[in-house]
Write an enzyme that holds these catalytic residues in place. Structure first.
Site, short mmCIF file in Angstrom:
data_model
loop_
_atom_site.label_atom_id
_atom_site.label_comp_id
_atom_site.label_asym_id
_atom_site.label_seq_id
_atom_site.Cartn_x
_atom_site.Cartn_y
_atom_site.Cartn_z
N ARG A 1 -13.21 -34.38 40.76
CA ARG A 1 -11.79 -34.86 41.26
C ARG A 1 -11.96 -36.30 41.44
O ARG A 1 -11.45 -37.13 41.00
CB ARG A 1 -11.02 -33.80 40.47
CG ARG A 1 -9.75 -34.12 39.65
CD ARG A 1 -9.14 -32.72 39.92
NE ARG A 1 -9.33 -31.77 41.70
CZ ARG A 1 -9.27 -31.29 41.63
NH1 ARG A 1 -7.81 -30.92 41.23
NH2 ARG A 1 -9.16 -30.37 42.55
N SER A 2 -12.13 -36.07 42.77
CA SER A 2 -12.23 -36.59 43.85
C SER A 2 -13.25 -37.10 43.92
O SER A 2 -14.15 -36.72 44.86
CB SER A 2 -10.88 -36.80 44.51
OG SER A 2 -11.34 -35.33 45.14
N ARG B 1 -17.14 -21.12 35.22
CA ARG B 1 -16.69 -19.56 35.20
C ARG B 1 -17.07 -19.98 33.51
O ARG B 1 -17.01 -21.38 33.26
CB ARG B 1 -15.11 -20.58 35.55
CG ARG B 1 -14.50 -19.38 36.19
CD ARG B 1 -14.33 -17.63 36.60
NE ARG B 1 -14.31 -17.18 37.40
CZ ARG B 1 -14.54 -17.24 39.21
NH1 ARG B 1 -15.67 -17.23 38.29
NH2 ARG B 1 -13.80 -16.79 39.46
N GLU C 1 -16.50 -12.62 29.17
CA GLU C 1 -17.66 -12.20 29.38
C GLU C 1 -16.73 -10.67 29.79
O GLU C 1 -16.24 -10.93 30.05
CB GLU C 1 -17.67 -12.36 31.17
CG GLU C 1 -17.27 -12.69 32.06
CD GLU C 1 -17.34 -13.73 33.05
OE1 GLU C 1 -18.31 -14.78 32.97
OE2 GLU C 1 -17.83 -13.62 34.12
N HIS D 1 -22.85 -12.83 35.58
CA HIS D 1 -21.56 -13.06 36.75
C HIS D 1 -21.93 -12.36 38.50
O HIS D 1 -21.21 -11.15 38.95
CB HIS D 1 -20.80 -13.07 36.19
CG HIS D 1 -19.56 -13.49 36.92
ND1 HIS D 1 -17.97 -13.89 36.34
CD2 HIS D 1 -19.86 -14.51 38.18
CE1 HIS D 1 -17.66 -14.31 37.12
NE2 HIS D 1 -17.99 -14.80 37.96
C1 8YV Z 1 -17.19 -12.90 41.93
C2 8YV Z 1 -16.43 -15.10 41.45
O1 8YV Z 1 -18.16 -12.13 42.06
O2 8YV Z 1 -16.29 -15.76 43.51
C3 8YV Z 1 -15.63 -15.74 42.23
O3 8YV Z 1 -15.21 -16.90 42.10
O4 8YV Z 1 -17.03 -15.68 41.03
C4 8YV Z 1 -17.15 -14.20 41.84
O5 8YV Z 1 -18.55 -14.10 43.44
C5 8YV Z 1 -16.35 -12.28 40.95
O6 8YV Z 1 -15.70 -13.14 40.33
C6 8YV Z 1 -15.72 -11.04 41.22
O7 8YV Z 1 -14.54 -10.78 41.60
#
Ligand code: 8YV
Length: 339
Positions: free
Chosen positions: A187-188, A248, A277, A295
């Site tokens: 973004r920046s 994500r 997911e 994940h």
């Molecule tokens: C987590 C993640 O394990 O920190 C984050 O944003 O995606 C992972 O490290 C997951 O979100 C569970 O909380």
């Protein structure tokens, strides 16, 4: 187990939404009455709403949706402490409006997550999962000069979309460990000194897509990053390129990616996060040139413990206890603390 509850907080009840390291959950018991979930039951929104009744604090993971409906049903809530750096599962604006402190777990997972992103990128490029499946299936009967050949990683152009802490840690690995040319889009633009430290050069998104041999996605999810990589963007990439998503689900259009992998628009992909997911788009499950992991980018023992400890530190402080009472270490909406 027996609880030692200090006088100042005897009435405060908190909820730990998912299973966590028992010894770290026990740290909360010194201050609060704790309901935890050692069996790691995945509650429905209604189940979470009910479990939260009477609780002033919540330790959540990225899997729990903290929205206005949940907050409205639990007006006593004062703090939501995510055991994740990402917090797109939380309606932060709604929490702020209600004076609820939100915290996350930055920094402690940066290097571990960058390690994993790099590993996934290398696995995709060097076809590690695909060739392992081939071997396990008993198909390896002879060596061949072009068996599972793929693009090089060292010396190639590493493209990074999203240059926060994790993006920078990946850039450092690429530039300083693997002799890669590193370009990024964010973004920046970063300060020049940070760019120099990462060995990275800022480019616009079209250049990033066009020039990257290996594109790694590390941008947080928000409505503006939804499907930042879709059919149009994939068509702009090199046919020899790889794409890795450790950010994500939803940042990449998984259906479009599966199609691009099938059509050979890009060479391979590595995915640790998915839209919807733990469901995975069925087409991704049937294309061979994608490495899929559930994940786990932050899943080293030390890092998961550090994340849990930080979430607990945040909750203790946010609820006015411990040495940092009133000053949780990593608030997402610090403006609430000033009120
Ligand atoms: C987590 C993640 O394990 O920190 C984050 O944003 O995606 C992972 O490290 C997951 O979100 C569970 O909380």
């Amino acid at each position: 187990m027996a609880q030692t509850i200090t006088e100042e907080t005897a009435v405060q009840k908190v909820l730990v939404a998912r299973a966590a390291f028992p010894d770290i959950v026990d740290r909360l018991r010194a201050h609060f009455e704790v309901q935890d979930n050692p069996d790691d039951e995945v509650w429905s929104p209604e189940g979470l709403r009910n479990a939260l009744q009477g609780k002033v604090g919540l330790v959540a993971t990225g899997s729990e949706r903290i929205d206005e409906a949940l907050l409205a049903a639990n007006p006593q809530l004062k703090a939501v402490c995510n055991m994740a750096v990402g917090y797109n599962n939380i309606d932060v604006a709604a929490c702020t409006a209600r004076g609820i402190v939100v915290t996350n777990t930055p920094d402690v997972l940066t290097e571990t997550t960058a390690d994993f992103g790099f590993a996934l990128m290398m696995a995709a490029a060097r076809r590690i999962a695909e060739s392992e499946h081939y071997l396990r299936a008993g198909k390896w009967t002879k060596w061949r000069y072009d068996m599972f050949v793929g693009p090089d990683v060292h010396g190639a152009t590493l493209g990074i979309l999203g240059m926060g802490r994790i993006g920078q840690a990946i850039a450092r690995r690429g530039a300083h460990g693997f002799g890669m040319k590193v370009i990024y889009h964010n973004r920046s633009r970063l300060p020049e000194t940070t760019e120099a430290r990462c060995g990275a050069r800022y480019v616009d998104k079209a250049t990033l897509l066009r020039e990257a041999d290996h594109l790694v996605i590390v941008v947080p999810y928000s409505p503006s990053s939804h499907h930042a990589i879709g059919a149009v963007e994939l068509a702009q990439m090199k046919r020899t390129a790889t794409l890795t998503n450790i950010a994500r689900g939803g940042v990449v259009d998984d259906a479009a990616l599966a199609q691009a992998l099938r059509d050979g628009l890009i060479a391979a992909a590595g995915l640790d996060v998915f839209e919807g997911e733990p469901q995975v788009h069925p087409h991704l499950l049937t294309v061979p040139n994608v490495v899929l992991t559930p994940h786990i980018a932050s899943a080293s023992v030390a890092t998961r413990r550090a994340m849990a400890n930080l979430a607990v530190d945040n909750l203790i402080a946010a609820l006015g206890c411990g040495p940092d009472a009133g000053r949780p270490p990593t608030p997402v909406n610090p403006e609430v603390l000033k009120r």
